[in-house]
Design an enzyme around this catalytic site. Structure first.
Site, short mmCIF file in Angstrom:
data_model
loop_
_atom_site.label_atom_id
_atom_site.label_comp_id
_atom_site.label_asym_id
_atom_site.label_seq_id
_atom_site.Cartn_x
_atom_site.Cartn_y
_atom_site.Cartn_z
CE LYS A 83 0.98 3.88 -4.18
NZ LYS A 83 1.47 2.51 -3.96
C1 E4P Z 1 -0.26 0.32 -5.92
O1 E4P Z 1 0.34 1.35 -6.02
C2 E4P Z 1 -0.41 -0.42 -4.65
O2 E4P Z 1 0.82 -0.41 -3.98
C3 E4P Z 1 -0.81 -1.84 -4.83
O3 E4P Z 1 -1.19 -2.14 -6.14
C4 E4P Z 1 -1.74 -2.27 -3.75
O4 E4P Z 1 -2.31 -3.47 -4.09
P1 E4P Z 1 -2.42 -4.78 -3.21
O5 E4P Z 1 -3.89 -5.02 -3.05
O6 E4P Z 1 -1.76 -5.82 -4.04
O7 E4P Z 1 -1.74 -4.55 -1.90
#
Ligand code: E4P
Length: 214
Positions: A83
């Site tokens: 990522k």
């Molecule tokens: C996705 O890959 C992210 O890790 C995640 O959905 C981030 O979202 P949040 O706003 O719940 O931290």
């Protein structure tokens, strides 16, 4: 549509895998921080448990560092998706990684143009953060719609992971639009099958069954 669990919590992953519909896992630095475990201990366990894509996020800021970090993360297993945040150096790294055959998930995406650049860099996935957009008065699902249209217009193979999901409607709306994947928390995943009328209906049938002569 594929469904990924958005967590780094081993117990949640373990239970969710028994449900039979979880296709992969997405982690991020905040999820890892909550576990209070060292990534070097945690990541190999998650990668081994999950028979599907597992996103592990880079935390460096220059293209060279991101590539080095990505190569180390990719060593944890064939199902690792690296990522990378959608910034200039991140996109440069993604281009290099895609040339080297490393799968990537371009994350923290808030605009269709960022998603276009992710596809041009050869990203395997792009993650629009729908809930975080909604919370500042923009329409997160509309972003998914725009990305779907752009990718369709030019035949990009980058898959859309709907992320920062806050409620089941984010998943439903994204599924209707044809998003490839939604990643959501343990509790939101559970809410996909829960329905008060279903509970009531099951109880009514069980009550009726108790009246059947045996
Ligand atoms: C996705 O890959 C992210 O890790 C995640 O959905 C981030 O979202 P949040 O706003 O719940 O931290």
């Amino acid at each position: 549509m594929q469904l990924f669990l958005d967590t780094a919590h081993i117990a949640e992953i373990e239970e969710a895998l028994t449900w039979g519909f979880i296709d992969g896992v997405t982690t991020n630095p905040a999820h890892v921080a909550k576990t209070q475990q060292r990534p070097a201990d945690l990541y190999p366990r998650i990668v081994e448990m999950v028979d599907g894509p597992v996103s592990l996020e880079t935390v460096t800021l220059t293209a060279g560092e991101i590539v080095d970090e990505a190569l180390r993360l990719a060593d944890y297993g064939e199902n690792v998706i690296v990522k990378v945040p959608v910034m200039k150096e991140g996109l440069m790294a993604v281009e290099e990684l895609s040339r080297r055959g490393i799968k990537t998930n371009v994350t923290v995406c808030y605009s269709p143009l960022q998603a276009l650049l992710a596809a041009k860099a050869g990203a395997t996935y792009v993650s629009p953060f729908v809930g975080r957009l909604d919370s500042v008065g923009h329409n997160g699902v509309e972003l998914v719609d725009q990305i779907r249209t752009i990718y369709g217009n030019y035949g990009y193979g980058t898959q859309i992971i709907v992320a920062a999901v806050r409620h089941p409607m984010h998943i439903l709306d994204s599924a209707v639009l044809g998003a490839d994947v939604a990643t959501a928390s343990f509790d939101i995943m559970k809410s996909l099958w829960e329905h008060p009328l279903t509970d009531l209906g099951i109880q009514m049938f069980l009550d009726a069954w108790s009246e059947v002569p045996k």
